[in-house]
Motif scaffolding. Structure first.
Motif, PDB file in Angstrom:
ATOM      1  N   LEU A 108       1.294  -1.346   0.352  1.00 30.75           N
ATOM      2  CA  LEU A 108       0.030  -0.388  -0.433  1.00 30.75           C
ATOM      3  C   LEU A 108       0.971   1.056   0.133  1.00 30.75           C
ATOM      4  O   LEU A 108       1.979   1.065   0.504  1.00 30.75           O
ATOM      5  CB  LEU A 108      -0.617   0.080   1.038  1.00 30.75           C
ATOM      6  N   CYS A 109      -0.099   2.259  -0.607  1.00 24.85           N
ATOM      7  CA  CYS A 109       1.045   3.403  -0.903  1.00 24.85           C
ATOM      8  C   CYS A 109       1.053   3.980   0.400  1.00 24.85           C
ATOM      9  O   CYS A 109       2.164   5.150   1.531  1.00 24.85           O
ATOM     10  CB  CYS A 109       0.622   4.627  -1.626  1.00 24.85           C
ATOM     11  N   CYS A 147       1.629   5.612  -7.103  1.00 24.25           N
ATOM     12  CA  CYS A 147       1.567   6.454  -5.995  1.00 24.25           C
ATOM     13  C   CYS A 147       2.115   8.298  -5.764  1.00 24.25           C
ATOM     14  O   CYS A 147       0.827   9.007  -5.443  1.00 24.25           O
ATOM     15  CB  CYS A 147       2.180   5.895  -4.438  1.00 24.25           C
ATOM     16  N   SER A 148       1.509   8.093  -7.256  1.00 25.77           N
ATOM     17  CA  SER A 148       1.993   9.400  -7.612  1.00 25.77           C
ATOM     18  C   SER A 148       0.548  10.495  -7.643  1.00 25.77           C
ATOM     19  O   SER A 148      -0.629   9.532  -8.281  1.00 25.77           O
ATOM     20  CB  SER A 148       3.019  10.276  -8.606  1.00 25.77           C
ATOM     21  N   GLY A 149       0.257  11.074  -7.002  1.00 32.12           N
ATOM     22  CA  GLY A 149      -0.570  12.128  -6.787  1.00 32.12           C
ATOM     23  C   GLY A 149      -2.083  11.553  -6.037  1.00 32.12           C
ATOM     24  O   GLY A 149      -2.687  12.209  -6.732  1.00 32.12           O
ATOM     25  N   ARG A 194      -8.561   8.461  -6.262  1.00 30.95           N
ATOM     26  CA  ARG A 194      -7.452   9.472  -6.608  1.00 30.95           C
ATOM     27  C   ARG A 194      -6.666   9.540  -5.020  1.00 30.95           C
ATOM     28  O   ARG A 194      -6.047  10.067  -5.282  1.00 30.95           O
ATOM     29  CB  ARG A 194      -6.253   8.676  -8.695  1.00 30.95           C
ATOM     30  N   ASP A 195      -7.037  11.133  -5.736  1.00 30.28           N
ATOM     31  CA  ASP A 195      -6.839  12.599  -5.632  1.00 30.28           C
ATOM     32  C   ASP A 195      -7.848  13.444  -4.851  1.00 30.28           C
ATOM     33  O   ASP A 195      -7.781  14.265  -4.292  1.00 30.28           O
ATOM     34  CB  ASP A 195      -6.446  13.523  -6.400  1.00 30.28           C
ATOM     35  N   THR A 196      -9.225  12.034  -3.738  1.00 34.41           N
ATOM     36  CA  THR A 196     -10.046  13.327  -3.167  1.00 34.41           C
ATOM     37  C   THR A 196     -10.440  11.960  -2.497  1.00 34.41           C
ATOM     38  O   THR A 196     -10.460  10.844  -2.174  1.00 34.41           O
ATOM     39  CB  THR A 196     -11.525  13.348  -3.859  1.00 34.41           C
ATOM     40  N   GLY A 226      -1.680  19.063  -5.366  1.00 37.42           N
ATOM     41  CA  GLY A 226       0.243  19.647  -5.674  1.00 37.42           C
ATOM     42  C   GLY A 226       0.322  19.090  -4.091  1.00 37.42           C
ATOM     43  O   GLY A 226       0.572  17.682  -3.650  1.00 37.42           O
ATOM     44  N   THR A 227       0.781  19.335  -2.992  1.00 42.15           N
ATOM     45  CA  THR A 227       0.850  19.196  -1.596  1.00 42.15           C
ATOM     46  C   THR A 227      -0.043  19.760  -0.442  1.00 42.15           C
ATOM     47  O   THR A 227       0.956  19.720   0.565  1.00 42.15           O
ATOM     48  CB  THR A 227       2.016  19.413  -1.372  1.00 42.15           C
ATOM     49  N   THR A 228      -0.817  20.435  -0.965  1.00 42.05           N
ATOM     50  CA  THR A 228      -2.049  21.091   0.215  1.00 42.05           C
ATOM     51  C   THR A 228      -3.198  20.090  -0.639  1.00 42.05           C
ATOM     52  O   THR A 228      -4.222  20.008  -1.633  1.00 42.05           O
ATOM     53  CB  THR A 228      -1.965  22.872  -0.188  1.00 42.05           C
TER      54      THR A 228
END
Length: 239
Positions: A108-109, A147-149, A194-196, A226-228
């Protein structure tokens, strides 16, 4: 009579001698001229020119007509020998190696058993009722999918009948912070992309029993930028 004959013979002998002498000089002169001509011809030729092998021309090959370079000829196999074809190199693509960020584990990431998980919990203020935070759950984003993003989450609670919950966010092996400044009760992570991450909040209204809050539900969507993390939705009201 004898005197005239002697004179004639004397003149004839002189002519023969002279003729012989002339023939000898002529032959000698001709031979000298030929020799001189040969010497002159050799001298005018000069030293032999050095020939440079042209590109594409095999070294040691005879000059081609017109001096044009000729392409190199492939070497033919000897009679009776079997020509072995050169192996062709097929274009192969190896699967992209997925990078495992810090805090990953068990495929897992983000792994709740990692040092990253423990260090992030250690940054939280102590629960209002005392005790310590307990990890309750986390997202399960596989490393195989990349795992990116990816926005990963973890929830922690304080002990008690009506615990408060903090939602913590991570990406790329970094701890990003909590979903809210203070923990809330009745908090549930509904799902994620993936990003939410979607989090549902409920809260008790005036005179509500603690078992049955009537406030809400309200879903807040947290999106990685990004990172926020940006929040969109209504949090429980401050009491």
């Amino acid at each position: 009579m004898n005197v005239r004959l002697s004179a004639v013979l004397s003149i004839a002998a002189t002519v023969v001698v002279a003729t012989t002498a002339c023939g000898t000089d002529s032959s000698t002169s001709a031979g000298s001229a030929t020799s001189a001509g040969s010497t002159t011809t050799a001298s005018s030729a000069g030293p032999a020119a050095t020939r440079t092998t042209a590109i594409g021309e095999q070294p040691g090959a005879p000059p081609q007509p017109g001096g044009a370079p000729q392409p190199a000829t492939a070497q033919q196999p000897a009679p009776g020998a079997t020509a072995v074809p050169e192996p062709s190199v097929a274009a192969t693509s190896s699967p992209a190696t997925q990078s495992a960020p810090e805090g990953s584990g068990h495929g897992l990431c983000f792994d709740v058993n990692s040092a990253l998980a423990a260090s992030s919990v250690a940054t939280l203020a102590a629960p209002p009722g005392g005790g310590s935070w307990t990890i309750q759950g986390a997202s399960e984003d596989p490393i195989a999918a990349g795992c990116s993003g990816v926005l990963s989450w973890m929830t922690v609670e304080w002990p008690g009948i009506h615990p408060g919950t903090h939602v913590l966010f991570f990406t790329g092996g970094k701890y990003l912070g909590t979903a809210s400044a203070r923990p809330y009760g009745y908090t549930t992570v509904l799902g994620k992309t993936r990003d939410t991450v979607s989090v549902q909040y409920r809260w008790p209204l005036k005179d509500d029993a603690l078992c049955c809050p009537q406030g809400g539900p309200s879903v807040v969507t947290f999106t990685l930028n990004g990172t926020t993390v940006q929040a969109n939705g209504q949090f429980p009201p401050e009491n």
